[in-house]
Design an enzyme around this catalytic site. Structure first.
Site, short mmCIF file in Angstrom:
data_model
loop_
_atom_site.label_atom_id
_atom_site.label_comp_id
_atom_site.label_asym_id
_atom_site.label_seq_id
_atom_site.Cartn_x
_atom_site.Cartn_y
_atom_site.Cartn_z
N SER A 1 0.81 -1.22 0.00
CA SER A 1 0.00 0.00 0.00
C SER A 1 0.83 1.26 0.00
O SER A 1 0.33 2.33 -0.38
CB SER A 1 -0.93 0.02 1.22
N ASP B 1 -8.91 -4.03 2.93
CA ASP B 1 -7.61 -4.70 2.85
C ASP B 1 -7.26 -5.41 4.14
O ASP B 1 -6.87 -6.59 4.14
CB ASP B 1 -6.53 -3.66 2.53
N HIS C 1 -4.21 -1.71 -4.75
CA HIS C 1 -3.72 -3.03 -5.16
C HIS C 1 -4.87 -4.01 -4.97
O HIS C 1 -5.96 -3.63 -4.53
CB HIS C 1 -2.52 -3.46 -4.31
#
Length: 667
Positions: A224, A443, A489
């Site tokens: 990240s 995430d 991502h």
């Protein structure tokens, strides 16, 4: 002379042999001469950056060269396409910087690491601080060293874009969010009849969708930190690095820096800017807006950089955020992890910030004042625990004041984002604003294989985007605001069937339990919108009615530790893998207390990993508003920055002068 050429040829062959591996002397430097920024980089006209050169002299190992003595008399030139090469100091009108020297170590491969056989490298280096290229086109930088060796870097300065087409930009980041997750969240939050959805996500209503590729500069799996840095600066970096090109020096703060979008926006237009996150504010995605270091874990100093800009030498000043909302009180409370032990609540207050610690105080913040809102220690509890299982937060000791009590009056992403818009709208005025709003625990919960909690935060993000569109319309700013929703991502997550969780619970063996998973025609229909006796959550029309139905989704990860799975909503946040007595603390095994009625799923990761990891997948970019059409197609993550910068009119030959003529600047 022939012997020297043979040595150089052998060196080149050895470099080729190791260039593809993940043990790298310096990720952006395949030769013994390093140019940072390296080959194939792009620049915005007028964007500040630092330029470092290193010459390496390995003392031992396969690259051992020149008895470990680096060339201290290297020279550097730069040439614009069609022009003559010029000494780099003269080109940028700078005094020649002093020579720096240091030594570092690295392992050439796994065998060397196992044997603890490190390679020692001596370095000679120079750095040219805060330079810029103002004329679009191609440039070649050439480092000359070791009596005939050359390392070149080809750069491209993007075209000018001086017209401000969007007054404001709101960039939503669903950290780790993929289209597979969005698909799963839609299934949970929206009802279908005969295969047709009766309502949709707000994301489904965006007129333009593109995809961005997320590679870092020297690995194809990103984290990240450097992925956020690429989105904010247009420059790729190394895992754990933000706002810099990672060099080999011992100082984690002196790496060559690149200017971010908020630094540019403040310098060029004087606009307001802010960051909102459900993570701690020193975490990678929020702090990368202002961070310049190769070490994302330097949390205290990164909070200081957010307030005061880079302080170790003259750099561009972003003026501090107008809005800063999230968690992470431990970096603000004096002595608990804060920079130099300072009380950063007081530091922000001295800089004329209104400080709030809970949702009630957040709502009362005057819109004309700069605002700091820190609502808990660490990350904010996730949407499911705040709304469905609130008992999970009552016994926490995460009060942002430092008291040993729970933070219970918590805002969510929506409340923080809407308040941030009001403050930025007021403070930005005609100069507009930039806001980054992050749903961080998509995430974080995916890492923990806690798919329900991750998808709950994804639905919260979609609900926040929906409310943002309505709010911008109500204050007359919708048509002048570019809204983007993307990720930094992805993860290797997907739904592959349905599962009868009751049947799974009642079986005795792992193989029998796996029969509960239904694929293809046995996958059934979503039960998340079907009310069960005594089960009804008043969390809005775009969320599940039942978070823990008998017939649930069967979902999984492509990169996991050993773990257990029962496909149920976990009553507590998941810990999929743990240490086991008698084994090394670096070894992880399936947690027997997690999903005890489930079956064991063998992992795919090294046994030193306790959670899932990121994947290579491209991630979606949703766009609505001015410049929306430029976000279609497939492109690199750095292009998100250039598209935003062009829409804001930041690609200028006169950057830093507020659009005034700049006849005095040659380059």
């Amino acid at each position: 002379m022939m012997a020297r050429l043979n040595t150089l040829a052998a060196l080149a062959a050895s470099l080729t042999a190791v260039s593809g591996q993940y043990f790298q002397r310096l990720g952006t430097c395949p030769t013994l001469g390093c140019v940072l920024p390296p080959d194939q980089q792009d620049f915005l006209p007028g964007q500040y950056f630092d330029l470092r050169f290193e010459v390496h002299a390995p003392v031992n190992g396969s690259e051992a060269f020149n008895n470990g003595v680096p060339d201290e008399k290297f020279t550097v030139t730069i040439a614009k396409e069609g022009g003559a090469a010029e000494d780099v100091a003269k080109f940028f009108k700078l005094d020649e910087p002093k020579l720096e020297k240091w030594t570092f170590k690295w392992f050439e491969d796994l065998y060397a690491e196992d044997a603890k056989n490190s390679t020692v490298v001596n370095v000679a280096s120079k750095i040219y601080r805060r330079v810029a290229l103002y004329e679009p086109g191609k440039y070649t930088v050439t480092l000359n060293y070791y009596n005939g060796q050359k390392t070149t870097a080809e750069w491209v300065v993007r075209p000018l874009a001086t017209e401000k087409k969007a007054k404001n930009i709101i960039l939503f980041i669903g950290d780790g969010m993929t289209t597979n997750m969005i698909t799963a969240a839609r299934l949970l939050g929206h009802k279908t009849i005969n295969g047709k959805y009766q309502s949709n996500l707000q994301l489904d209503k965006f007129p333009v969708i593109g995809h961005q590729m997320t590679h870092s500069i020297d690995t194809f799996i990103t984290d990240s930190a450097n992925s956020a840095s690429a989105l904010y600066s247009g420059h790729k970096s190394t895992v754990n690095a933000m706002g810099v090109y990672a060099d080999s020096s011992p100082d984690i703060y002196d790496d060559p820096k690149v200017e971010t979008i908020v630094e540019l926006l403040k310098r060029v237009w004087g606009s307001a800017w802010g960051a909102v996150s459900t993570a701690f504010m020193a975490d990678a995605t929020p702090t990368a807006l202002t961070a310049h270091t190769r070490s994302r874990g330097s949390y205290g100093p990164l909070v200081d950089q957010a307030l005061n800009s880079v302080t170790n030498y003259t750099w561009t000043n972003h003026g501090g955020p107008d809005v800063y909302f999230g968690g992470g009180a431990e970096q603000f409370i004096a002595g608990s992890g804060s920079y130099l032990g300072k009380d950063y609540y007081k530091e922000f207050a001295k800089a004329n910030y209104t400080v709030s610690w809970n949702k009630t105080a957040l709502a009362a913040i005057p819109n004309e004042e700069k605002a700091l809102g820190i609502f808990c220690r660490s990350n904010l509890p996730v949407w499911i625990d705040r709304n469905i299982l609130p008992n999970n937060i009552k016994n926490l000791t995460n009060d942002p004041s430092g008291a040993k009590s729970a933070a219970t009056d918590l805002p969510g992403l929506k409340e923080m984002t809407l308040k941030a818009i009001d403050v930025l709208h007021q403070r930005g005025g005609d100069k507009g604003f930039f806001l980054m709003s992050e749903a961080a625990s998509i995430d974080k919960q995916m890492h923990a294989l806690d798919y329900d909690r991750a998808l709950g935060d994804l639905l919260e993000l979609d609900d926040t985007v929906r409310a943002t569109v309505a709010h911008l319309k109500s204050i007359g700013e919708l048509e002048s605001t570019l809204i983007l929703v993307t990720a930094d991502h992805g993860h290797g997550f997907d739904v592959f069937g349905g599962v009868d969780t009751q049947y799974l619970h009642d079986q005795k063996t792992d193989r029998e339990r796996r029969k509960a998973v239904g694929v293809y025609q046995n996958s059934g229909l979503s039960n998340y919108q079907v009310e069960a006796p005594g089960v009804s959550y008043s969390t809005g029309p775009n969320f599940p009615v039942n978070w823990d139905p008998r017939y649930a989704i069967a979902a999984g990860f492509g990169a996991t530790p050993d773990h257990r799975e029962n496909y149920r909503l976990s009553p507590q946040p998941r810990t999929p893998a743990t240490n086991t007595p008698g084994f090394s603390s670096a070894d992880y095994f399936a947690n027997a207390k997690d999903a005890p009625d489930g079956f064991v799923v063998n992992g795919t990761l090294p046994t030193s990993e306790s959670q899932g990891v990121h994947s290579l997948t491209d991630v979606a970019v949703y766009a609505m508003g001015p410049c929306q059409d430029t976000f279609g197609g497939t492109y690199s993550n750095i292009d998100v920055f250039y598209k935003m910068a062009n829409c804001l009119g930041l690609a200028r030959p006169d950057a830093g002068l507020g659009g005034k003529p700049c006849a005095a600047k040659k380059h």
